[in-house]
Design an enzyme around this catalytic site. Structure first.
Site, PDB file in Angstrom:
ATOM      1  N   ASP A  67      16.906  49.631   1.691  1.00  0.00           N
ATOM      2  CA  ASP A  67      17.337  48.512   2.466  1.00  0.00           C
ATOM      3  C   ASP A  67      18.338  47.627   2.096  1.00  0.00           C
ATOM      4  O   ASP A  67      18.781  47.839   0.862  1.00  0.00           O
ATOM      5  CB  ASP A  67      15.819  47.441   2.706  1.00  0.00           C
ATOM      6  CG  ASP A  67      15.231  47.209   1.577  1.00  0.00           C
ATOM      7  OD1 ASP A  67      15.986  47.326   0.596  1.00  0.00           O
ATOM      8  OD2 ASP A  67      14.129  47.143   1.711  1.00  0.00           O
ATOM      9  N   ASN A 136       2.324  41.399   0.690  1.00  0.00           N
ATOM     10  CA  ASN A 136       1.860  41.432   1.872  1.00  0.00           C
ATOM     11  C   ASN A 136       1.569  43.210   2.386  1.00  0.00           C
ATOM     12  O   ASN A 136       1.151  43.408   3.479  1.00  0.00           O
ATOM     13  CB  ASN A 136       2.498  40.874   3.071  1.00  0.00           C
ATOM     14  CG  ASN A 136       4.014  41.249   3.027  1.00  0.00           C
ATOM     15  OD1 ASN A 136       4.341  42.421   2.462  1.00  0.00           O
ATOM     16  ND2 ASN A 136       4.749  40.558   3.990  1.00  0.00           N
ATOM     17  N   GLU A 143       7.451  44.688   7.380  1.00  0.00           N
ATOM     18  CA  GLU A 143       6.603  43.729   7.392  1.00  0.00           C
ATOM     19  C   GLU A 143       5.271  44.022   8.099  1.00  0.00           C
ATOM     20  O   GLU A 143       5.149  44.730   8.843  1.00  0.00           O
ATOM     21  CB  GLU A 143       7.005  42.213   7.631  1.00  0.00           C
ATOM     22  CG  GLU A 143       8.267  41.912   6.962  1.00  0.00           C
ATOM     23  CD  GLU A 143       8.250  41.562   5.427  1.00  0.00           C
ATOM     24  OE1 GLU A 143       7.215  41.727   4.802  1.00  0.00           O
ATOM     25  OE2 GLU A 143       9.218  40.633   4.938  1.00  0.00           O
TER      26      GLU A 143
END
Ligand code: PGA
Length: 245
Positions: A67, A136, A143
């Site tokens: 990324d 997370n 995400e």
């Protein structure tokens, strides 16, 4: 999934570097998927050392990073292009034109993402994908709630990720809100996956990845469906793992 719990970050980093160096020896023109963040820094240091000791020759290796922040120039010290140069590429003999990182300054995001996927395919696909994991459960910048079928795309960073990554910036406001990230599907296409985690703040994510339900709420849980995953953690990140789950 194979899980290795090491006593500390140093040992984990050495083990991960040896895993990658072994892949390069096995297949000198291998294609590596690489990650950024604090977790792989030790691995890259050890890989540089292995390179200096003539145990890791990058001359034929091709790399694809997971990324890049959107709107951030590769010259910016907060960019992942800069990170990779600083921690790995500037210290090994990888050929510049074999390095691939999404262009955060692209004028045409859709084209950039399509081209990125095409380049991975043209290179023969990723042999080993190195991953960190977010608190997370994110992998890359996928995400919670990301689609498992997603390819490389422009994604929104979640508030917790912006918070966590603000340590690399002068202030929280400077953290980009978007990134170009390989998708879960792009990651799952890699032939082998090596996920690293250290520190107790990753313990819950590691527990959910290995023992929780397979759900987009914990993107890394999708790895339960991949045939060749190795997870290396230190004692703190592995502290909640039962003997079996
Ligand atoms: P970290 O980030 O290595 O800086 O903890 C990992 C990630 O967010 O994927």
């Amino acid at each position: 999934m194979r899980v290795i719990v090491d006593k500390d970050y140093q040992t984990l980093s050495r083990r991960a570097a040896l895993f990658l160096a072994g892949e390069i020896i096995r297949k000198p023109d291998t294609v590596l998927g690489l990650a950024t963040g604090s977790t792989p820094v030790g691995t890259y240091q050890q890989l540089v050392k292995l390179h200096q000791e003539r145990m890791a020759d990058f001359s034929e290796v091709t790399t694809f990073n997971l990324d890049e922040y959107y709107g951030v120039s590769p010259d910016n010290q907060c960019s992942y292009a800069w990170f990779m140069d600083h921690h790995l590429f500037g210290h090994v003999n990888v050929q510049r034109n074999n390095i691939h990182i999404p262009n955060g300054l692209t004028q045409d995001v859709e084209l950039e993402c399509r081209n990125y996927e095409d380049k991975i395919q043209q290179a023969g696909g990723i042999e080993v994908q190195l991953l960190g994991i977010g608190r997370n459960g994110h992998i890359g910048f996928n995400e919670p709630s990301s689609e498992f079928a997603a390819h490389t795309s422009l994604v929104e960073l979640d508030q917790g990720t912006i918070e966590a990554n603000s340590r690399f910036f002068d202030s929280r406001d400077q953290v980009p809100r978007q990134a170009i990230s390989m998708g879960i599907k792009s990651i799952m296409k890699a032939r082998r996956i090596l996920l690293l985690a250290n520190g107790s703040e990753k313990a819950e994510a590691i527990y959910n990845t290995l023992c929780g339900p397979i759900t987009p709420q914990c993107p890394a849980s999708v790895l339960q469906l991949h045939p060749d995953v190795t997870i290396m953690v230190d004692k703190e990140a592995g502290k909640d793992l039962p003997r079996e789950c």
